[in-house]
Design a protein around this motif. Structure first.
Motif, PDB file in Angstrom:
ATOM      1  N   GLY A 137       5.078  10.872  -6.994  1.00  0.00           N
ATOM      2  CA  GLY A 137       6.159  10.224  -6.291  1.00  0.00           C
ATOM      3  C   GLY A 137       7.299   9.724  -7.160  1.00  0.00           C
ATOM      4  N   HIS A 138       8.248   9.050  -6.505  1.00  0.00           N
ATOM      5  CA  HIS A 138       9.441   8.543  -7.169  1.00  0.00           C
ATOM      6  C   HIS A 138       9.106   7.627  -8.336  1.00  0.00           C
ATOM      7  CE1 HIS A 138      12.804   9.850  -4.542  1.00  0.00           C
ATOM      8  NE2 HIS A 138      11.872   9.891  -3.603  1.00  0.00           N
ATOM      9  N   THR A 139       8.053   6.848  -8.196  1.00  0.00           N
ATOM     10  CA  THR A 139       7.718   5.862  -9.229  1.00  0.00           C
ATOM     11  C   THR A 139       6.424   6.194  -9.948  1.00  0.00           C
ATOM     12  OG1 THR A 139       6.975   4.499  -7.341  1.00  0.00           O
ATOM     13  CG2 THR A 139       9.061   3.908  -8.368  1.00  0.00           C
ATOM     14  N   GLN A 140       5.933   7.425  -9.769  1.00  0.00           N
ATOM     15  CA  GLN A 140       4.874   8.017 -10.586  1.00  0.00           C
ATOM     16  C   GLN A 140       3.596   7.167 -10.677  1.00  0.00           C
ATOM     17  OE1 GLN A 140       5.339  11.460 -12.560  1.00  0.00           O
ATOM     18  NE2 GLN A 140       6.000  11.229 -10.443  1.00  0.00           N
ATOM     19  N   PHE A 141       2.848   7.168  -9.576  1.00  0.00           N
ATOM     20  CA  PHE A 141       1.573   6.455  -9.506  1.00  0.00           C
ATOM     21  C   PHE A 141       0.422   7.452  -9.509  1.00  0.00           C
ATOM     22  CE2 PHE A 141       4.061   2.863  -8.604  1.00  0.00           C
ATOM     23  CZ  PHE A 141       3.256   1.730  -8.599  1.00  0.00           C
ATOM     24  N   ILE A 142      -0.571   7.216 -10.357  1.00  0.00           N
ATOM     25  CA  ILE A 142      -1.789   8.020 -10.274  1.00  0.00           C
ATOM     26  C   ILE A 142      -2.529   7.595  -8.999  1.00  0.00           C
ATOM     27  CG2 ILE A 142      -1.981   8.429 -12.752  1.00  0.00           C
ATOM     28  CD1 ILE A 142      -4.062   6.176 -12.880  1.00  0.00           C
ATOM     29  N   PRO A 143      -3.420   8.442  -8.476  1.00  0.00           N
ATOM     30  CA  PRO A 143      -4.043   8.159  -7.176  1.00  0.00           C
ATOM     31  C   PRO A 143      -4.717   6.799  -7.060  1.00  0.00           C
ATOM     32  CG  PRO A 143      -4.387  10.441  -7.732  1.00  0.00           C
ATOM     33  CD  PRO A 143      -3.731   9.819  -8.937  1.00  0.00           C
ATOM     34  N   THR A 144      -5.486   6.351  -8.070  1.00  0.00           N
ATOM     35  CA  THR A 144      -6.154   5.052  -7.940  1.00  0.00           C
ATOM     36  C   THR A 144      -5.152   3.906  -7.905  1.00  0.00           C
ATOM     37  OG1 THR A 144      -6.505   5.038 -10.337  1.00  0.00           O
ATOM     38  CG2 THR A 144      -8.346   5.778  -8.950  1.00  0.00           C
ATOM     39  N   ALA A 186      15.084  12.781  -9.113  1.00  0.00           N
ATOM     40  CA  ALA A 186      15.534  14.147  -9.393  1.00  0.00           C
ATOM     41  C   ALA A 186      14.389  15.045  -9.837  1.00  0.00           C
ATOM     42  CB  ALA A 186      16.631  14.129 -10.460  1.00  0.00           C
ATOM     43  N   ILE A 187      13.425  14.472 -10.551  1.00  0.00           N
ATOM     44  CA  ILE A 187      12.319  15.279 -11.075  1.00  0.00           C
ATOM     45  C   ILE A 187      11.433  15.833  -9.952  1.00  0.00           C
ATOM     46  CG2 ILE A 187      10.626  13.407 -11.322  1.00  0.00           C
ATOM     47  CD1 ILE A 187       9.801  14.626 -13.969  1.00  0.00           C
ATOM     48  N   ALA A 194      15.408   0.447 -12.959  1.00  0.00           N
ATOM     49  CA  ALA A 194      15.169   0.972 -14.306  1.00  0.00           C
ATOM     50  C   ALA A 194      13.859   1.765 -14.349  1.00  0.00           C
ATOM     51  CB  ALA A 194      15.146  -0.169 -15.316  1.00  0.00           C
ATOM     52  N   ILE A 195      12.824   1.259 -13.705  1.00  0.00           N
ATOM     53  CA  ILE A 195      11.553   1.987 -13.642  1.00  0.00           C
ATOM     54  C   ILE A 195      11.742   3.311 -12.914  1.00  0.00           C
ATOM     55  CG2 ILE A 195       9.274   1.973 -12.537  1.00  0.00           C
ATOM     56  CD1 ILE A 195       9.101  -1.011 -13.220  1.00  0.00           C
ATOM     57  N   TRP A 196      12.456   3.297 -11.825  1.00  0.00           N
ATOM     58  CA  TRP A 196      12.727   4.521 -11.056  1.00  0.00           C
ATOM     59  C   TRP A 196      13.443   5.552 -11.926  1.00  0.00           C
ATOM     60  CZ3 TRP A 196      16.601   4.732  -6.363  1.00  0.00           C
ATOM     61  CH2 TRP A 196      16.415   5.932  -5.659  1.00  0.00           C
ATOM     62  N   SER A 197      14.429   5.085 -12.696  1.00  0.00           N
ATOM     63  CA  SER A 197      15.141   5.970 -13.611  1.00  0.00           C
ATOM     64  C   SER A 197      14.207   6.538 -14.668  1.00  0.00           C
ATOM     65  CB  SER A 197      16.279   5.215 -14.295  1.00  0.00           C
ATOM     66  OG  SER A 197      16.897   6.000 -15.299  1.00  0.00           O
ATOM     67  N   MET A 198      13.401   5.673 -15.270  1.00  0.00           N
ATOM     68  CA  MET A 198      12.500   6.092 -16.343  1.00  0.00           C
ATOM     69  C   MET A 198      11.444   7.077 -15.844  1.00  0.00           C
ATOM     70  SD  MET A 198      12.982   4.283 -19.379  1.00  0.00           S
ATOM     71  CE  MET A 198      11.388   3.822 -20.041  1.00  0.00           C
ATOM     72  N   GLU A 199      10.932   6.824 -14.643  1.00  0.00           N
ATOM     73  CA  GLU A 199       9.796   7.607 -14.151  1.00  0.00           C
ATOM     74  C   GLU A 199      10.186   8.961 -13.559  1.00  0.00           C
ATOM     75  OE1 GLU A 199       6.732   6.984 -14.641  1.00  0.00           O
ATOM     76  OE2 GLU A 199       6.937   4.984 -15.487  1.00  0.00           O
ATOM     77  N   SER A 200      11.296   9.008 -12.841  1.00  0.00           N
ATOM     78  CA  SER A 200      11.621  10.276 -12.167  1.00  0.00           C
ATOM     79  C   SER A 200      13.109  10.581 -12.131  1.00  0.00           C
ATOM     80  CB  SER A 200      11.080  10.259 -10.722  1.00  0.00           C
ATOM     81  OG  SER A 200      11.811   9.337  -9.924  1.00  0.00           O
ATOM     82  N   SER A 201      13.897   9.886 -12.965  1.00  0.00           N
ATOM     83  CA  SER A 201      15.350  10.072 -12.963  1.00  0.00           C
ATOM     84  C   SER A 201      15.901   9.922 -11.545  1.00  0.00           C
ATOM     85  CB  SER A 201      15.725  11.438 -13.542  1.00  0.00           C
ATOM     86  OG  SER A 201      17.112  11.535 -13.752  1.00  0.00           O
ATOM     87  N   PHE A 202      15.519   8.806 -10.922  1.00  0.00           N
ATOM     88  CA  PHE A 202      15.938   8.471  -9.560  1.00  0.00           C
ATOM     89  C   PHE A 202      15.533   9.558  -8.560  1.00  0.00           C
ATOM     90  CE2 PHE A 202      18.946   6.357 -12.442  1.00  0.00           C
ATOM     91  CZ  PHE A 202      18.737   5.034 -12.083  1.00  0.00           C
TER      92      PHE A 202
END
Length: 415
Positions: free
Chosen positions: A205-212, A146-147, A136-144
């Protein structure tokens, strides 16, 4: 080129060459001022020199800095536009959930769950986090993922963060700290600068992490020696799981329960589920609560007329990923449906008949064809789509509502 091809046959090669050069010069003159304006930013160059000194004091080598900033000579105006953009529409609750908890997302989640089962099993064993939550997080963050292929929204993290550090007073501190972290990631030698792409705010990335956050939680799940959340889905999902685990995820427990509530005022704050039951709060569909001693908080995202939930600790752990009640609830609801649960027993209240994703795509396509919409055809009815609907409704002389409804789709099909 079409104009050149239509010239009379008597023209010689030199004529063609001259005309091609003339057209090229015109094209350069048209775009030249924009390019020149972007390149000629002495303020940015001055900032970059000062920041270089700071970065070197923080242990960044000259080679790393120069490699990271190669070709970056100006801030990214697109980043500043995104940072300052205030949507005309404050997204109502139904819009937020309609755009995220969709049949398409559930179907994709189920397919990915089957495809990645060996990895998901390993990640769950290592972290204790339910795979459905990660999907679900993967879908929310980057549409699996695709983004990640969308070059419009995925930009150089170095340039985006440098833009915020240089030109956005509200985000200067954030941009500076994240930029230093991004340079440290690059200096590690495990991630090439071509992979350092992300959102306007530097989420990667796929799960959208800021660098820190990447530095704090990144995991090399596939064992290739790299913590690669851009190209390795196992790494990305394991990194998300690690964040949840380190922030207190309770293994084997859910995030919350959909409930019904009595028609009277209820207390705020957290109570044991057994205490909520005494107050008349019941789980939907006649189900029992498995652990009456669990502590939960009542949440009503759309008020008393919408769905109600008792939220457990894992709901608040999800908020460490994104500090939003709506976000955490959408992750939980989507995760449950990926796991086979039915839709909510009480739907969100909407002042129109809902469209599914394919119908929204059709609506966006028709709005674009008619010149009302210039956004992406993505099946998500955000502010841009609603503004386009308003323009269309005005053009055909009906009451202005701006809703992505069955009614407006039927109207645009016949006009």
């Amino acid at each position: 080129m079409g104009q050149v091809a239509s010239l009379p046959a008597r023209r010689t090669g030199s004529h063609y060459f001259f005309l091609f050069a003339l057209l090229s010069l015109c094209a350069l003159l048209l775009v030249g001022p924009h390019v020149a304006a972007a390149a000629a930013d002495p303020g940015f160059e001055k900032w970059k020199k000062e920041f270089r000194k700071q970065a070197l004091k923080e242990g960044i080598t000259p080679e790393t800095f120069d490699r990271a900033f190669k070709g970056i000579e100006s801030p990214d105006q697109w980043v500043l536009d995104k940072a300052s953009f205030q949507p005309e529409f404050k997204a109502p609750v139904w819009q937020y959930f309609d755009n995220r908890v969709t049949k398409y997302a559930v179907q994709r989640g189920k397919a990915k769950k089957k495809e990645l089962k060996p990895w998901l099993d390993k990640i769950e064993k290592q972290s204790g986090v339910n795979p459905n939550i990660l999907l679900a997080i993967w879908s929310m963050e980057s549409s699996f993922g695709a983004i990640l292929d969308n070059k419009t929204v995925m930009r150089s993290v170095i340039r985006s963060l440098a833009t915020l550090a240089y030109a956005d007073p509200k985000r200067k501190k954030f941009g500076t700290s994240q930029l230093l972290a991004a340079l440290q990631i690059l200096q590690s030698g495990k991630i090439d600068e071509s992979n350092l792409t992300g959102s306007w705010a530097g989420a990667m990335g796929h799960t959208q992490f800021i660098p820190t956050s990447y530095q704090a939680y990144a995991v090399d799940m596939d064992g290739d020696g790299k913590k690669d959340i851009w190209n390795s889905v196992p790494d990305a999902l394991a990194t998300a799981a690690n964040l949840l685990k380190k922030n207190g995820w309770v293994s084997g427990q859910t995030w919350g329960y959909e409930v019904t509530i009595p028609d009277r005022k209820l207390p705020a704050g957290k109570l044991k589920i057994s205490e909520w039951e005494k107050l008349g709060v019941k789980r939907v569909r006649g189900k029992e609560f498995p652990r009456p001693n669990d502590v939960a908080e009542l949440k009503l995202p759309a008020g008393r007329k919408g769905p109600a939930f008792l939220m457990l600790k894992n709901f608040f752990v999800i908020k460490r990923y994104n500090n939003s009640d709506r976000y955490a609830a959408a992750v939980g609801i989507l995760a449950d449906q990926i796991g086979g649960a039915p839709p909510l027993s009480k739907d969100w209240k909407r002042p129109f008949t809902k469209l599914d994703r394919d119908e929204i795509i059709e609506l966006q396509t028709k709005l674009k064809e008619k010149g009302f919409y210039d956004g992406e055809i993505d099946g998500k009815a955000g502010g841009g789509t609603r503004k386009a609907i308003l323009k269309f409704e005005e053009s055909v002389g009906v009451d202005l509502q701006g809703f992505p409804s069955k009614e407006v789709l039927e109207l645009i099909r016949t006009n």
